[in-house]
Write a protein that holds these residues in place. Structure first.
Motif, short mmCIF file in Angstrom:
data_model
loop_
_atom_site.label_atom_id
_atom_site.label_comp_id
_atom_site.label_asym_id
_atom_site.label_seq_id
_atom_site.Cartn_x
_atom_site.Cartn_y
_atom_site.Cartn_z
N ASP A 62 -0.57 10.94 1.86
CA ASP A 62 -1.76 11.36 1.15
C ASP A 62 -1.62 12.80 0.67
N PHE B 282 2.84 1.69 2.36
CA PHE B 282 2.43 2.02 3.72
C PHE B 282 2.40 3.53 3.89
N ASP C 181 -0.18 7.05 5.27
CA ASP C 181 -1.58 7.45 5.21
C ASP C 181 -2.10 7.61 3.79
N ALA D 22 -3.86 3.40 1.88
CA ALA D 22 -5.18 2.77 1.92
C ALA D 22 -5.98 3.03 0.64
N LYS D 23 -5.89 4.25 0.12
CA LYS D 23 -6.69 4.58 -1.06
C LYS D 23 -6.13 3.95 -2.33
N CYS D 24 -4.95 3.32 -2.23
CA CYS D 24 -4.35 2.67 -3.40
C CYS D 24 -4.67 1.18 -3.49
N ILE D 25 -5.30 0.63 -2.47
CA ILE D 25 -5.55 -0.80 -2.44
C ILE D 25 -6.44 -1.24 -3.59
N ASP D 26 -7.51 -0.48 -3.85
CA ASP D 26 -8.43 -0.86 -4.93
C ASP D 26 -7.74 -0.85 -6.29
N PHE E 73 0.36 -4.30 1.71
CA PHE E 73 -0.12 -3.04 2.28
C PHE E 73 -0.07 -3.08 3.80
N ASP E 74 0.39 -1.98 4.38
CA ASP E 74 0.32 -1.77 5.82
C ASP E 74 -0.41 -0.44 6.04
N THR E 75 -1.70 -0.52 6.34
CA THR E 75 -2.51 0.69 6.49
C THR E 75 -2.53 1.19 7.93
N ASP E 76 -1.83 0.51 8.83
CA ASP E 76 -1.80 0.91 10.23
C ASP E 76 -0.58 1.78 10.57
#
Length: 227
Positions: free
Chosen positions: A119, A162, A164, A167-171, A181-184
């Motif tokens: 990020d 994947f 940090d 997650a903000k790229c999923i949309d 995606f692996d957001t964990d």
């Protein structure tokens, strides 16, 4: 024995590896705690192994891209130890270590591309793209994510995003059936092991006096709010 330090993101992580095998690690994923715990964690690991600082043969550090403050803490710690102990310094690209780590943790098809994301600000990420075997496909860059990002790669390949910044790229990218995606995923010093061992074998060391983190972008200080 190589001491490994990862502070490029919100994770503060240290690990010890011997002959390319991980033997111990300690980490926490929490903002603004790196300076407080990194040296404590290092000391704890050495004590756990009934070792001394003299037993360390080299120090490896995740050198960026990533958080400006986090990188400075990790690299400063590594350089300080190298000076004090007269040990070599190994620098490992943070994104490359992330790709190595996720490839070891997740069972992926060999044609799946790996896209670690750190990020940055707003819709910007620090990123690169690798094959599952570690081959670089797209070099490190700071990218603003749009619906056209990675379009040429997603056309014919599955791409795992994947880190940090993912997650903000999923949309934006999530509608593509080839986008995974692996957001964990969390950065870890454990993921430096294979890369650090190879650099140690090749004697690929940094100049301790002049080495600087790979910031990728200049630091921009935030402005204080008027009160």
């Amino acid at each position: 024995m190589i001491l490994q330090i990862e502070t490029a993101t919100t994770t503060c992580s240290v690990a010890l590896a011997a002959d390319g095998e991980l033997i111990s690690f300690k980490e926490i994923n929490e903002r603004n705690i790196h300076a407080e715990v990194v040296t404590v964690y290092i000391n704890d690991l050495i004590k756990q192994q009934n070792a001394t600082y003299d037993n360390i043969d080299a120090i490896a550090v995740s050198c960026g891209p990533g958080s400006y403050t986090g990188l400075r803490i990790g690299v400063s710690t590594a350089k300080g130890l190298c000076f004090a102990l007269d040990k070599p310094l190994i620098a490992v690209n943070t994104l490359e270590a992330m790709a190595k780590g996720v490839a070891q943790r997740i069972d992926l098809s060999t044609d799946t591309l790996l896209c670690p994301m750190i990020d940055a600000r707003r819709m910007e990420v620090y990123t690169a793209v690798y094959k599952a075997d570690g081959t670089l496909v797209k070099p490190t860059a700071a990218e603003i994510i749009t619906d056209e990002s990675f379009a040429n790669l997603l056309l014919n390949n599955k791409v795992l995003f994947f880190g940090d910044g993912a997650a903000k790229c999923i949309d934006v990218l999530g509608q593509n059936p080839n986008a995974l995606f692996d957001t964990d995923f969390s950065n870890s010093a454990c993921d430096l092991t294979a890369l650090a061992q190879q650099k140690f074998a090749d004697k690929e060391f940094e100049d301790v006096a002049y080495f600087e983190p790979y910031y990728l972008k200049d630091f921009i200080a935030g402005k204080k709010a008027n009160v």
